[in-house]
Every structure is written in C-alpha cells, then in structure tokens.
Design an enzyme around this catalytic site. Structure first.
Site, PDB file in Angstrom:
ATOM      1  NE  ARG A 187      -9.098  17.740   0.625  1.00 15.32           N
ATOM      2  CZ  ARG A 187      -9.406  18.586  -0.342  1.00 15.32           C
ATOM      3  NH1 ARG A 187     -10.199  19.606  -0.084  1.00 15.32           N
ATOM      4  NH2 ARG A 187      -8.934  18.444  -1.559  1.00 15.32           N
ATOM      5  N   GLY A 219      -5.071  14.203  -6.466  1.00 15.02           N
ATOM      6  CA  GLY A 219      -5.255  14.582  -7.870  1.00 15.02           C
ATOM      7  C   GLY A 219      -5.166  13.360  -8.753  1.00 15.02           C
TER       8      GLY A 219
END
Ligand code: M6R
Length: 609
Positions: free
Chosen positions: A27, A101
């Site tokens: 990720r 985010g």
C-alpha cells in the site's frame, strides 16, 4: 494509499504492529513509523525508506508498549522523510495519530492552528489533524474525535491514541479503508485484512462515515456523529497471499478494479465545490507564464506516452495551443524547436524512468519550464521539475500500468481545463459540462468494469491468436495504442494499433479470416468513417470486437461482438474505452498462463537508458 496498523492486547505490541506493516507494504513504502504507549509515555520511531529501515532502527531502541499504532506511507503531501513519516504527534506529545487519505482543507486548518500557537514539524496534511485533536481535547478521546471529524474535509482513515488513555484506540473512516480485527482479549485495526490474518479471521469492516472504539475486551462501533451502531462480523477465508491482493488473483486485476477510487482520489479537492472551476493550488507557473505560454511539449515513455497523446488532443482542443508529444528517448536527441515560453510536461508513473528524467534535465538545462505528472512523491522527477501534479493512484505493483494511466489522463484533463479557464479559451458552459462529467467518471469506470465477464469470454476464445489489430480514429486511436501495448506486454500476442483510416495503406494485407480486430468507435464526428473501416476489415473475414457508446446499435450489424459503454463527453472517452482493453490483455494473459504481474523481460521502472 498508505497502510495503517493498530493493536491493543497481550502480545508483543511492537512485533504485531511491525509484522502487520510488512503485510501492508504493497500500500505504500516510502517511509514507515510506529508509536508505542507504555507507562503513560508515547515513544515514536520513524524512518524514511522501506520498512526494513525502520526495523533496523528499532533494533537499537529499547521500547515496548501496551498499545501501539503504525504506518507505512505513500506520500501525498510532503516528500518522503523522517519528519513527514507517520505517526504524527501534537505539540505536547500527548497524542499519536496515523492517517491514510487526503485532508483537503489542511492549509486553512494549519493557518488557524499556527495562529493559536501550534508548532508544526512536518509538511503533511495529517499533522493538522493531531494538532486539532490537541486543540479540541475535552478529556475524552472519543467525543473529541467526533468533533475533529466535523472539522476535516476530504478522505481519511484515522487511528489515534492518547498517552493518558492506555485502554483504547480510536479508529475512524471516511472514504479510505479501515477494518477492525477481533481477537480474544486483544483487538486490531488495519487498512486491510492481510495485516491481521496471522492472528484472527474475524473482522469488522468499517463503512464510510463510521468509527470504532477499540479496547482489549471489545470493540464499539459508531457513526462519525457518535451514534452507536451494530456491525456484522465477517469471517475471512482467504489465504494471506490472496488477501494482500484484496482477494484478486493478481495485482493487475486489483489495480484495474481500483480505478474508480484512483480517479476519485485524483479529482479530490481539484474541482471547486460548485463544479465551475478547476483548482490546482499546487501549481506555481505564474499567471504571466500561463498567458504567454506559446507551445507545450509532452515527453514520456510507454503507457505514459500514450497518456500524453490523449493530453495533446485535449489541450489543443480546449486551449488552442500547439502541443507536441515525444517519446523521451527520441526527444533527448532531436534538438526540439522551442521558445522560452514553451512548457515541457514530463509524465512518469514512477518518476524514475531514465529517459524521461534525462529529457527533463535536458529541457531544464535549456531554460525551459518543466512540469511533471507523476505518481510518486519524492521521486527524481518530482524533485527536479519546477511544477508537479501528483496523480493519486497509490502504489502500482503490476508491471503493466493501468490505474496510473487513467489518473494521468485525469490530471491532463484537469490541467487542460485549468489552462482553458485561465486563458479564457472556452466558454464557461463548456467548462461546467466537462467538470460535471469529470466528477461522474468514477461511477462510469465502475459501470465499465461490469463488462469484465464479456471480455473474459472473448479473451479466452482468442488467447491463441498470433496477431491482433486495434483500430480507431482520433482519441480512439490513442487508446488503441495503449490497448495494443497492454496486450503485447502481458499476453505476448503480437498486437498493432492503427489509425483506422490508415489501414488500407498497407496493413489491410494482414487481415485474413478470423484475425481478431478491436474496433473502437466512440468519437461522434468520426463514427461513420470508423464504421466503414470496420466494414473493410469485416469484408476480409476478420473477427471484430467493437467498442462504442450505448445507442450506436448499428455497430452490431458489422461487429461480431460489441462492448457498449456508458455515454460520456467525447474528450473523456479514453477513460471508458481503455478499461475493457486492460481487461482483455489481462484475461488473455491468464488464459495463456503467463506471469501477469511480472511479464518476461520487463521491469516496473526502467532506470537505465
Ligand atoms: O514510470 P513511467 O511511467 O515513467 O514508466 C514508463 C513505461 O516504462 C511504462 O509505462 C511501461 O510502458 C508500462 N509497463 C506499460 O504498461
């Protein structure tokens, strides 16, 4: 896209957090860090680079904890560095927080917090959140976080702990994934299931707008307003390797399916809320340069070059400025004709492609302004360009580029509309139409992904083909080039893309009975012409897969199969048409039993000339 882990329980917290991060490195991997809370003290250790660097650092640190959080980062704001790595802390060191985010209003929040006396140590959007926690803290972490959620706009998965509260971790989610793993006398938080599979298969998936209070003995779930909710427990049956790929068989398929989110993330904060203007606050080109710019040179390699070809058409159409597109390895040696008002745009997913980087340096040495469109914050291209637009695709692991391409297109659309609005080259109504359609692109990508079973069946049927042809006109030709590259790269089937009108000047001789031809026909002003080119190949008995908008039913009379796409703005068509072509390459490669994610002879990043 970053990876988050949190743990509270009876195991060695440090081990659980670090091993969870290792499972989430796909990720993000530009820096990592952990925070451990022990005896009312929070210790934070962070390191730039891959997780191995953090592990190395931890070897010499005698720290442990009753609860802990960790993060592996893929930078969006602030380049990779120890300071920008998470966890972040407030001024007093009372809280530690990790985030995945984008906090859209972080600049205004940062200014407000600085005015109130907060001192910032990083360039990240995340750090504002932990200072906000400090600012709003009312003695109760849960209700404070409910207030924090009301102040921040954007996408977040947040996990926070407080030094005077060793009994709980708070996790909250809006548009970024977060799950809670349920154990016996222990509980976990993570961005994704692989991080916790070693310990438990019982999982709560937090949905958008939900939060959880995670304690040793249990987990309570709430809406972001703090209202309690009940959630179902999911039993996970995947093995650990499949879980890393989100249950998909290959990273490429996962990344194809991530495109709606990647597009949404790339648009985030760049369409003003009333959808009337594009905002690119990161650009420092200057109003005068934007007005005086007299030509644009786009330079890139491979798939990024194909994105550049679409960019040329869109920029020329909207900004009425001449645009040239070069393969970087050619541009370097061709002594281009340009002026001091030329903008050079380099496009590179990795930001490390040797030829693209050399072209950037060459252009800079000639005194040109260089803008980069890249997916990797802190890459060489990011550091050396004068201006940068970051695509928000998250790490792309498969060698075949998919979500990087669509987010490069989105960035080019945004840039073209931005230039058009600044130079007043299109009517406001045109800008508004385009922005509305851009805003809807993630849903369009979702719908197009529904064509996967039809494509899979076609790919299986034609996986033993020796030659394939992709034809189209205008923007459809640019996408044809990308479709052919994808197919060659991973299925090893010879594929050629042709401007449909050019076929009869030689290539038509290769069209014989049963040769698969992919005919793309989405451009209304070229539809009739493309249709007659498709009829030409049909007359030679080719097997035709057509791609067109819903409503163009007549293509069915000529093509053997048709993929109907949701109708969108003509200029945006490449986003819809490329997805079936990515799927076609993928399923053909699977049918031929190829190593999809690591095709032969190819590397993800080509760092040599
Ligand atoms: O990282 P970059 O975008 O600079 O890479 C450029 C090409 O090497 C890359 O797009 C390559 O063509 C892909 N593997 C195609 O799928």
């Amino acid at each position: 896209m970053c990876g988050i882990v949190g743990y509270i329980g009876h195991r060695d917290t440090r081990d659980v957090v670090v091993s969870g991060l290792a499972k989430l490195e796909y990720r993000g991997y530009d820096s990592a860090g952990i925070a451990l809370l022990s005896k009312n003290q929070i210790e934070v250790v962070k390191s730039v680079g891959r997780l191995a660097n953090l592990e190395q650092k931890l070897m010499t640190e005698d720290i442990d904890g009753e609860i802990g959080i960790g993060h592996t980062r893929w930078a969006t704001h602030g380049r990779p560095s120890d300071d920008n790595a998470h966890p972040h802390q407030d001024c007093s060191g009372r809280f530690a927080l990790v985030h995945n985010g984008i906090v859209e209003n972080y600049l205004s929040l940062r200014e407000e917090l600085i005015e109130k006396g907060h001192q910032f140590k990083s360039e990240t959007d995340t750090e504002v959140v932990v200072h906000l926690v400090e600012e709003l803290y009312n003695g109760d972490l849960f209700s404070t976080m409910v207030q924090v959620g009301k102040h921040i706009h954007g996408a977040y998965a947040l996990v926070v702990m407080a030094k005077d509260n060793p009994e709980e971790i708070i996790a909250m989610r809006k548009a970024s994934p977060l799950i809670v793993g349920l154990g016996e006398g222990e509980n976990f938080v993570a961005s994704d299931i692989p991080a916790i599979l070693e310990y438990t298969r019982r999982v709560l998936i937090l949905d958008d707008g939900e939060m959880a209070v995670v304690r040793r003995e249990g987990v309570d779930s709430f809406t972001l307003d703090g209202n309690p909710i009940t959630k179902d427990v999911l039993e996970v049956h995947w093995d650990a390797v499949a879980a890393e790929r989100g249950g998909y068989e290959h990273f490429m398929l996962k990344e194809i399916h991530e495109q709606p989110k990647a597009i949404r993330d790339t648009l985030r904060g760049r369409l003003e809320t009333d959808l009337k203007r594009v905002a690119l606050p990161e650009l420092q080109l200057g109003a005068q340069f934007v007005q005086e710019m007299d030509r644009i040179h786009i330079v890139a390699c491979g798939t990024s070059w194909h994105a550049g070809l679409v960019g040329k058409a869109v920029l020329e159409q909207l900004v009425r400025i001449p645009v040239e597109v070069d393969v970087a390895s050619e541009y370097r040696y061709r002594n281009p004709v340009d002026t001091e008002n030329t903008l050079v745009i380099v496009i590179s997913q990795s930001g490390e492609t040797a030829d693209t980087l050399a072209a950037l340096r060459d252009a800079k040495a000639r005194g040109r302004k260089v803008m980069a469109i890249t997916n990797v914050v802190g890459s060489s291209v990011d550091r050396e360009a004068d201006d940068v637009i970051i695509t928000q695709a998250g790490p792309e692991i498969a060698v075949a580029s998919t979500k990087a391409y669509t987010t490069q297109l989105v960035s080019l659309y945004l840039l073209a509309i931005y230039f058009a609005q600044e130079r007043d080259t299109v009517q406001q109504s045109v800008v508004q139409d385009l922005l509305q359609e851009l805003d809807a692109l993630p849903q369009v990508a979702e719908q197009v992904l529904d064509s996967a079973p039809q494509i899979e069946a076609f790919a299986k049927q034609y996986s033993d083909a020796h030659d394939t042809f992709f034809i189209g006109r205008g923007l459809d030709f640019s996408v044809a080039l990308e479709g052919a590259l994808k197919l060659k790269e991973i299925s090893y089937i010879h594929a050629e893309a042709y401007a449909a009108g050019e076929l009869k000047h030689g290539t038509l001789a290769l069209i014989t009975k049963g040769v698969p031809v992919i005919g793309i026909a989405t451009q209304p002003h070229l539809y009739e012409k493309t249709l007659s080119n498709i009829q030409e190949v049909k007359a030679r008995d080719a097997f035709i897969l057509g791609l067109t908008w819903v409503g163009n039913e007549d293509l069915q009379k000529t093509a053997d199969e048709v993929i109907y796409l949701p109708k969108i703005h003509t200029l945006l068509a490449p986003i819809a048409t490329v997805i079936p072509l990515q799927l076609l390459a993928y399923y053909a490669a699977v049918a031929r039993d190829n190593d999809v994610d690591k095709p032969r002879n190819l590397a993800k990043s080509v760092t040599v000339e």
